[in-house]
Enzyme design. Structure first.
Site, mmCIF file in Angstrom:
data_model
loop_
_atom_site.group_PDB
_atom_site.id
_atom_site.type_symbol
_atom_site.label_atom_id
_atom_site.label_comp_id
_atom_site.label_asym_id
_atom_site.label_seq_id
_atom_site.Cartn_x
_atom_site.Cartn_y
_atom_site.Cartn_z
ATOM 1 C CB VAL A 11 -0.958 -0.009 1.218
ATOM 2 C CG1 VAL A 11 -1.642 1.335 1.390
ATOM 3 C CG2 VAL A 11 -2.002 -1.095 1.034
ATOM 4 C CB THR A 121 -7.247 -2.469 6.895
ATOM 5 O OG1 THR A 121 -7.100 -2.210 5.496
ATOM 6 C CG2 THR A 121 -8.645 -2.968 7.187
ATOM 7 C CD GLU A 154 -5.313 2.357 -1.555
ATOM 8 O OE1 GLU A 154 -4.959 3.518 -1.325
ATOM 9 O OE2 GLU A 154 -5.904 2.026 -2.600
ATOM 10 C CE LYS A 210 -9.340 -2.552 2.829
ATOM 11 N NZ LYS A 210 -9.189 -2.737 1.397
ATOM 12 C CB ILE A 256 -20.142 -15.076 -8.620
ATOM 13 C CG1 ILE A 256 -20.161 -14.688 -10.090
ATOM 14 C CG2 ILE A 256 -20.889 -14.044 -7.779
ATOM 15 C CD1 ILE A 256 -21.566 -14.810 -10.716
ATOM 16 N N GLY A 259 -13.537 -21.651 -6.228
ATOM 17 C CA GLY A 259 -12.117 -21.992 -6.327
ATOM 18 C C GLY A 259 -11.608 -22.666 -5.074
ATOM 19 N N GLY A 263 -7.287 -16.008 -0.241
ATOM 20 C CA GLY A 263 -6.077 -15.875 0.583
ATOM 21 C C GLY A 263 -5.637 -14.428 0.558
ATOM 22 C CB CYS A 266 -6.834 -7.789 2.366
ATOM 23 S SG CYS A 266 -5.556 -6.553 2.149
HETATM 24 P P1 NAD Z 1 3.167 -4.741 4.110
HETATM 25 O O1 NAD Z 1 3.409 -5.747 5.157
HETATM 26 O O2 NAD Z 1 3.405 -5.078 2.658
HETATM 27 O O3 NAD Z 1 4.013 -3.416 4.414
HETATM 28 C C1 NAD Z 1 4.086 -2.805 5.674
HETATM 29 C C2 NAD Z 1 5.411 -2.073 5.752
HETATM 30 O O4 NAD Z 1 5.422 -1.276 6.933
HETATM 31 C C3 NAD Z 1 6.627 -2.984 5.836
HETATM 32 O O5 NAD Z 1 7.546 -2.655 4.821
HETATM 33 C C4 NAD Z 1 7.198 -2.700 7.232
HETATM 34 O O6 NAD Z 1 8.603 -2.829 7.286
HETATM 35 C C5 NAD Z 1 6.744 -1.277 7.433
HETATM 36 N N1 NAD Z 1 6.746 -0.810 8.824
HETATM 37 C C6 NAD Z 1 6.419 -1.469 9.955
HETATM 38 N N2 NAD Z 1 6.551 -0.683 11.032
HETATM 39 C C7 NAD Z 1 6.993 0.518 10.586
HETATM 40 C C8 NAD Z 1 7.323 1.750 11.208
HETATM 41 N N3 NAD Z 1 7.211 1.915 12.532
HETATM 42 N N4 NAD Z 1 7.738 2.762 10.438
HETATM 43 C C9 NAD Z 1 7.827 2.630 9.100
HETATM 44 N N5 NAD Z 1 7.541 1.479 8.448
HETATM 45 C C10 NAD Z 1 7.111 0.437 9.174
HETATM 46 O O7 NAD Z 1 1.659 -4.267 4.311
HETATM 47 P P2 NAD Z 1 0.591 -3.848 3.191
HETATM 48 O O8 NAD Z 1 0.101 -5.064 2.480
HETATM 49 O O9 NAD Z 1 1.108 -2.691 2.415
HETATM 50 O O10 NAD Z 1 -0.611 -3.365 4.128
HETATM 51 C C11 NAD Z 1 -0.532 -2.175 4.887
HETATM 52 C C12 NAD Z 1 -1.911 -1.866 5.427
HETATM 53 O O11 NAD Z 1 -2.798 -1.584 4.333
HETATM 54 C C13 NAD Z 1 -2.558 -2.992 6.210
HETATM 55 O O12 NAD Z 1 -3.347 -2.457 7.224
HETATM 56 C C14 NAD Z 1 -3.441 -3.662 5.167
HETATM 57 O O13 NAD Z 1 -4.535 -4.335 5.741
HETATM 58 C C15 NAD Z 1 -3.912 -2.471 4.358
HETATM 59 N N6 NAD Z 1 -4.277 -2.796 2.976
HETATM 60 C C16 NAD Z 1 -3.555 -3.680 2.245
HETATM 61 C C17 NAD Z 1 -3.899 -3.937 0.931
HETATM 62 C C18 NAD Z 1 -3.138 -4.951 0.113
HETATM 63 O O14 NAD Z 1 -3.641 -5.319 -0.951
HETATM 64 N N7 NAD Z 1 -1.962 -5.383 0.512
HETATM 65 C C19 NAD Z 1 -4.993 -3.286 0.358
HETATM 66 C C20 NAD Z 1 -5.692 -2.361 1.116
HETATM 67 C C21 NAD Z 1 -5.327 -2.109 2.430
#
Ligand code: NAD
Length: 449
Positions: A11, A121, A154, A210, A256, A259, A263, A266
């Protein structure tokens, strides 16, 4: 505008890059030094179509920087995003330790009035916790600096994240202060030209939106998987049923597909976290619990079909067999294997005593990182190579390149001439015409007695 983003994962990195792409001046902060050093050299740690070239171009143009040093980043930002992980706690609720750690860091280093935007999230009420954590640090410093906390969840989809970010279908802004909304409207204006995509609401509603979105999508998947399992038993074909229901505009065609279960980072964690939120407020979230239970069972369904084909009992395995596995990522166009159904299928095959030859166009390095070297796992260079010396094929991820294989060649390669299609990619009649046995999800013919 000057933007700082904490968390450079799926994100944070995509958001930062897209904001830089439209001309904002972005500094991304992460605690992972290796990741930051790599990004500064143009090494993008995740696979996301279109992302790498954008990161390189914007970095070269001086609009996108990466650092582990929070202090100058906070000083830089008119807007400071929190985009760190919120993984499940032991009981399934969202673990807020990373979000609150960033909030405290912001409080310790804030120098000017700032809007703090939470993109992670998070459970309803987290904005209040973030606000309190920042205020506490400011008070400890004995300074008074105005700041706002806004919720801006997001909705990007991994595998399509850049496109989603550049052309969002909605931009949810949860805020109590109109000035903060105005600032975010300015920030997002370049993404908002042909129509207004901003949906303004209060902070708590934004936080819940979200979870509601992900829970709805997960529900559709589990619903279809349950109907598929019924179809399997009664001798109906879920693919025909899908056509029959999707044509109703109230139901629609999206999400729909039956599968091997959902996974990724999220859906599993967000459905669980929402169930925890409900339970925490004295509600029994019966539907959410069922959605998760159906999904957990569905991840084991392919192996049930495998046991059925090989006529093994509950505890008997597939000792001595070799399986080709196509696909490891939880969905196509990503290398993300978090909670991927492939992991369950692999574990079951290994427990059953089988060897697996795997191929995924992007997730091989991630699989190496997760599983390391082991005798019952062979990493292959191509889908065709995975078939060599295998007895059966298991398809777990619906990558485009797996859609039209040469079934005659497959027939020759596979010792037991059988295909377990966890994504219903193939026409059963065509596969069988090539002399292969075929098992899909909910396609009646496999399990009907
Ligand atoms: P991720 O695990 O890919 O990335 C998180 C990053 O944060 C890591 O690089 C980690 O090193 C860093 N981090 C941790 N602590 C930190 C700190 N104190 N300072 C700076 N950086 C720090 O996570 P993601 O998949 O990008 O998800 C992030 C959030 O967004 C989650 O809450 C997730 O639920 C939400 N989200 C994810 C998606 C998705 O498709 N991956 C979509 C929408 C929302």
């Amino acid at each position: 505008m000057r933007v700082a983003i904490f968390g450079t994962g799926y994100v944070g990195l995509v958001t930062g890059t897209c904001l830089a792409e439209v001309g904002h001046d972005v500094v991304c902060v992460d605690v992972d030094q290796t990741k930051v050093e790599g990004l500064e050299q143009g090494i993008v740690p995740i696979y996301e179509p279109g992302l790498e070239s954008m990161v390189k171009a914007n970095h070269a143009a001086g609009r996108l920087a990466f650092t582990t040093d929070a202090t100058p980043a906070i000083d830089h930002g008119q807007v400071v995003f929190i985009a760190v992980g919120t993984p499940p706690d032991e009981d399934g609720s969202a673990d807020l330790q990373y979000v609150l750690a960033v909030a405290r860091t912001i409080g310790r280093h804030l120098t000017h009035p700032t809007v703090v935007v939470n993109k992670s999230t998070v459970p309803v009420g987290t904005a209040d916790q973030v606000r309190a954590a920042i205020a506490q640090e400011l008070a400890a410093r004995g300074v008074e600096i105005a700041f706002d906390v806004v919720s801006n969840p997001e909705f990007l989809k991994e595998g399509d994240a850049v496109a989603d970010c550049m052309r969002p279908d909605r931009i949810v802004i949860g805020a109590s202060n109109p000035e903060a909304v105005a600032l975010l409207r300015r920030l997002y204006a370049p993404f908002n030209r042909n129509r207004d995509r901003v949906v303004e609401m209060d902070v708590r509603s934004a936080e819940l939106t979200k979870y509601a979105a992900n829970a709805m999508l997960a529900t559709k998947i589990s619903f279809m998987n349950e109907i598929a399992n019924i179809a399997e038993r009664v001798g109906a074909d879920i693919e025909q049923v899908r056509q029959g229901i999707g044509s109703d505009p109230r139901i629609g065609w999206h999400f729909i597909y039956p599968g091997v279960g959902y996974g990724g980072s999220c859906f599993p964690k967000d459905v669980q976290a929402l169930a925890r939120i409900a339970a925490g407020h004295g509600l029994q979230p019966q539907l959410l619990n069922a959605v998760e239970a159906v999904n957990a069972a569905q991840k084991g369904h392919l192996y049930t079909l495998i046991q059925r084909h090989y006529d093994c009992g509950e505890d008997e395995g597939v000792r001595g067999k070799t399986f080709a596995m196509w696909g490891l990522a939880f969905k196509p166009n990503t290398d993300d294997m978090r909670e991927a159904p492939s992991r369950r299928v692999l574990e079951q095959l290994w427990e059953g005593g089988a060897k697996v030859r795997v191929y995924d166009p992007e997730a091989m390095n991630e699989a190496r990182r997760i599983f390391g070297e082991r005798e019952d796992l062979v990493f292959c260079q191509s889908a065709t190579e995975a078939l060599e010396g295998a007895d059966a094929l298991v398809v777990v991820t619906e990558w485009k390149q797996f859609r039209s294989p040469d079934f005659a060649r497959m027939r020759k390669a596979l010792g037991d001439a059988v295909v377990f299609d966890g994504r219903n990619l193939y026409d059963p009649a065509e596969v069988e015409a090539a002399g292969l046995a075929y098992y899909g999800i909910g396609r009646g013919r496999s399990l009907h007695e």
